[in-house]
Write a protein that holds these residues in place. Structure first.
Motif, PDB file in Angstrom:
ATOM      1  N   ALA A   1      22.784  40.141  32.945  1.00  0.00           N
ATOM      2  CA  ALA A   1      23.717  39.772  31.881  1.00  0.00           C
ATOM      3  C   ALA A   1      25.163  40.013  32.294  1.00  0.00           C
ATOM      4  O   ALA A   1      26.090  39.579  31.606  1.00  0.00           O
ATOM      5  CB  ALA A   1      23.404  40.556  30.606  1.00  0.00           C
ATOM      6  N   GLN A   2      25.349  40.687  33.420  1.00  0.00           N
ATOM      7  CA  GLN A   2      26.687  40.888  33.967  1.00  0.00           C
ATOM      8  C   GLN A   2      26.824  40.035  35.229  1.00  0.00           C
ATOM      9  O   GLN A   2      26.151  40.277  36.226  1.00  0.00           O
ATOM     10  CB  GLN A   2      26.935  42.363  34.294  1.00  0.00           C
ATOM     11  CG  GLN A   2      26.965  43.264  33.071  1.00  0.00           C
ATOM     12  CD  GLN A   2      27.397  44.670  33.413  1.00  0.00           C
ATOM     13  OE1 GLN A   2      27.336  45.108  34.569  1.00  0.00           O
ATOM     14  NE2 GLN A   2      27.845  45.411  32.420  1.00  0.00           N
ATOM     15  N   ILE A   3      27.663  39.034  35.177  1.00  0.00           N
ATOM     16  CA  ILE A   3      27.886  38.151  36.324  1.00  0.00           C
ATOM     17  C   ILE A   3      28.925  38.812  37.223  1.00  0.00           C
ATOM     18  O   ILE A   3      30.074  39.000  36.823  1.00  0.00           O
ATOM     19  CB  ILE A   3      28.365  36.762  35.869  1.00  0.00           C
ATOM     20  CG1 ILE A   3      27.429  36.207  34.791  1.00  0.00           C
ATOM     21  CG2 ILE A   3      28.459  35.822  37.048  1.00  0.00           C
ATOM     22  CD1 ILE A   3      25.984  36.086  35.209  1.00  0.00           C
ATOM     23  N   LYS A   4      28.504  39.158  38.444  1.00  0.00           N
ATOM     24  CA  LYS A   4      29.377  39.900  39.357  1.00  0.00           C
ATOM     25  C   LYS A   4      29.740  39.063  40.574  1.00  0.00           C
ATOM     26  O   LYS A   4      29.008  38.143  40.964  1.00  0.00           O
ATOM     27  CB  LYS A   4      28.674  41.181  39.814  1.00  0.00           C
ATOM     28  CG  LYS A   4      28.322  42.132  38.677  1.00  0.00           C
ATOM     29  CD  LYS A   4      27.591  43.353  39.198  1.00  0.00           C
ATOM     30  CE  LYS A   4      27.200  44.293  38.059  1.00  0.00           C
ATOM     31  NZ  LYS A   4      26.456  45.477  38.547  1.00  0.00           N
ATOM     32  N   ALA A   5      30.876  39.395  41.168  1.00  0.00           N
ATOM     33  CA  ALA A   5      31.308  38.715  42.396  1.00  0.00           C
ATOM     34  C   ALA A   5      30.446  39.197  43.562  1.00  0.00           C
ATOM     35  O   ALA A   5      30.375  40.401  43.814  1.00  0.00           O
ATOM     36  CB  ALA A   5      32.779  39.015  42.676  1.00  0.00           C
TER      37      ALA A   5
ATOM     38  N   LEU B   1      20.134  34.136  32.767  1.00  0.00           N
ATOM     39  CA  LEU B   1      19.753  34.316  31.362  1.00  0.00           C
ATOM     40  C   LEU B   1      20.370  33.228  30.488  1.00  0.00           C
ATOM     41  O   LEU B   1      21.457  32.727  30.781  1.00  0.00           O
ATOM     42  CB  LEU B   1      20.214  35.684  30.847  1.00  0.00           C
ATOM     43  CG  LEU B   1      19.652  36.930  31.520  1.00  0.00           C
ATOM     44  CD1 LEU B   1      20.283  38.163  30.906  1.00  0.00           C
ATOM     45  CD2 LEU B   1      18.142  36.979  31.375  1.00  0.00           C
ATOM     46  N   ALA B   2      19.674  32.902  29.434  1.00  0.00           N
ATOM     47  CA  ALA B   2      20.253  32.053  28.400  1.00  0.00           C
ATOM     48  C   ALA B   2      20.849  32.969  27.331  1.00  0.00           C
ATOM     49  O   ALA B   2      20.336  34.055  27.072  1.00  0.00           O
ATOM     50  CB  ALA B   2      19.179  31.152  27.795  1.00  0.00           C
ATOM     51  N   GLY B   3      21.938  32.538  26.734  1.00  0.00           N
ATOM     52  CA  GLY B   3      22.571  33.366  25.702  1.00  0.00           C
ATOM     53  C   GLY B   3      23.982  32.898  25.435  1.00  0.00           C
ATOM     54  O   GLY B   3      24.366  31.775  25.771  1.00  0.00           O
TER      55      GLY B   3
ATOM     56  N   LEU C   1      27.378  28.982  24.075  1.00  0.00           N
ATOM     57  CA  LEU C   1      25.947  29.111  24.350  1.00  0.00           C
ATOM     58  C   LEU C   1      25.658  28.491  25.706  1.00  0.00           C
ATOM     59  O   LEU C   1      26.017  27.342  25.970  1.00  0.00           O
ATOM     60  CB  LEU C   1      25.120  28.423  23.267  1.00  0.00           C
ATOM     61  CG  LEU C   1      23.596  28.456  23.448  1.00  0.00           C
ATOM     62  CD1 LEU C   1      23.083  29.891  23.390  1.00  0.00           C
ATOM     63  CD2 LEU C   1      22.916  27.607  22.386  1.00  0.00           C
ATOM     64  N   ILE C   2      24.994  29.249  26.574  1.00  0.00           N
ATOM     65  CA  ILE C   2      24.699  28.767  27.918  1.00  0.00           C
ATOM     66  C   ILE C   2      23.192  28.782  28.148  1.00  0.00           C
ATOM     67  O   ILE C   2      22.439  29.464  27.450  1.00  0.00           O
ATOM     68  CB  ILE C   2      25.395  29.624  28.990  1.00  0.00           C
ATOM     69  CG1 ILE C   2      24.883  31.071  28.925  1.00  0.00           C
ATOM     70  CG2 ILE C   2      26.903  29.564  28.834  1.00  0.00           C
ATOM     71  CD1 ILE C   2      25.309  31.922  30.093  1.00  0.00           C
TER      72      ILE C   2
END
Length: 328
Positions: free
Chosen positions: A201-205, A61-63, A221-222
């Motif tokens: 939106a949640q970056i998980k291992a 996602l961008a955000g 901003l990514i």
């Protein structure tokens, strides 16, 4: 007497010179022997580096970065949330999708249950009135008291009232019910899609490991695909060296090797050659008068480490001794 003394001195000097020459010859012979032995028995040692499996954690996602929940060096488990991306816009879309589903379900329920009793009664009353009017106007038509056009109008109203009543009694057609159900399914798909965005939106291992780098800051901003952090897995480390093609005859898969690390100079470890890459990495030496008219290429060699009792870090230097050259 003087002649005897002079003769003795000459003899003594000659003897000393001879002894000196013999010593020099012995030293030279020993040096040559030592050098010859060294050339024959030199260990084949190659410098390499410790390798570990690194995973770049990217964003779909961008955000904006909403929250960073770890720091470099933290140990994490598979499924742990590393970074959260701000998702207000996605959450708004979720509410819209849920509202659309509620409306679709209401239409589907009405189609399945049919008209309410009040609606059926209302349709029945309208049909009864239309039928009485139709019968009366038909009699008047037969008596030629009204025109055909007037009767046709009444007849059309009668047929419409009859169809409305029948629909109220019989309920919606199967096609209408199916169409309403498809609207519900479509709404479910929209909700599932939005939920997948929220999950992204949640970056998980993905696996257990150590966070070795954080590449973003809170609020930044990514864009999609941007590497946000790096996770080094708990898989066993290995060593990778590049061996010149002119030395490949000294290396074999399964070969036992000795490993030393400049970080731990007092210890030596065992290893084993597991892979010799069949594809060359790069030219290590350009053609010269010394090596002929060809470029010397290098090939990657992977070495497994046995029973390591020290902490290893990705990229650290390792010296790999492939053994003596004798017999090879």
């Amino acid at each position: 007497m003087e002649k005897e003394i002079i003769t003795i001195e000459k003899t003594k000097r000659t003897t000393e010179i001879l002894i000196g020459l013999i010593v020099v010859a012995l030293i030279a012979a020993g040096s040559l022997t030592f050098l010859s032995r060294g050339d024959t028995n030199d260990d084949f040692i190659v410098q390499g580096n410790v390798k570990m499996t690194d995973i770049d954690l990217n964003s779909k996602l961008a955000g904006n970065i909403g929250e960073i929940l770890v720091k470099e060096g933290d140990e994490v488990k598979a499924g742990d949330v590393i970074i959260k991306i701000s998702s207000e816009a996605v959450e708004a879309k979720l509410k819209q999708a849920e509202a659309a589903k509620a409306a679709a379900e209401a239409v589907a329920k009405k189609a399945e249950n049919g008209a309410r009793s009040q609606e059926v009664a209302q349709a029945k009353a309208a049909f009864d009135y239309a039928q009485k009017t139709y019968d009366r106007m038909k009699t008047l038509l037969e008596q030629e008291a009204i025109s055909q056009a007037s009767f046709d109008q009444v007849e059309a109203q009668y047929i419409a009232a009859k169809e409305t009543y029948n629909m109220a009694v019989e309920g919606a057609r199967s096609e209408d019910v199916a169409a309403a159900d498809s609207q519900v399914a479509q709404a479910d798909g929209a909700i599932a899609e939005v939920n997948s965005y929220l999950n992204d939106a949640q970056i998980k291992a993905p696996v257990d490991g150590t966070i070795t780098s954080i590449n973003v800051n809170q609020g930044e901003l990514i864009s999609t695909g941007m590497p946000l952090a790096t996770l080094t897995t708990k898989e066993e480390a290995w060593i990778e060296v590049n061996v010149k093609e002119t030395d490949l005859g000294k290396v074999q898969e399964g070969q036992e090797v000795q490993i030393t690390f400049p970080a731990y100079p007092d210890k030596q470890y065992k290893g084993k050659v597991t892979v010799i890459n069949k594809k060359p990495d790069f030219a290590t030496k350009r053609a010269t008068n010394e090596n002929g008219d060809f470029d010397v290429l290098s090939y990657g060699v992977k070495i497994a480490i046995s029973a390591i009792d020290k902490e290893l870090y990705s990229g650290m230097t390792a010296m790999v001794d492939f053994g003596r050259n004798e017999g090879k």
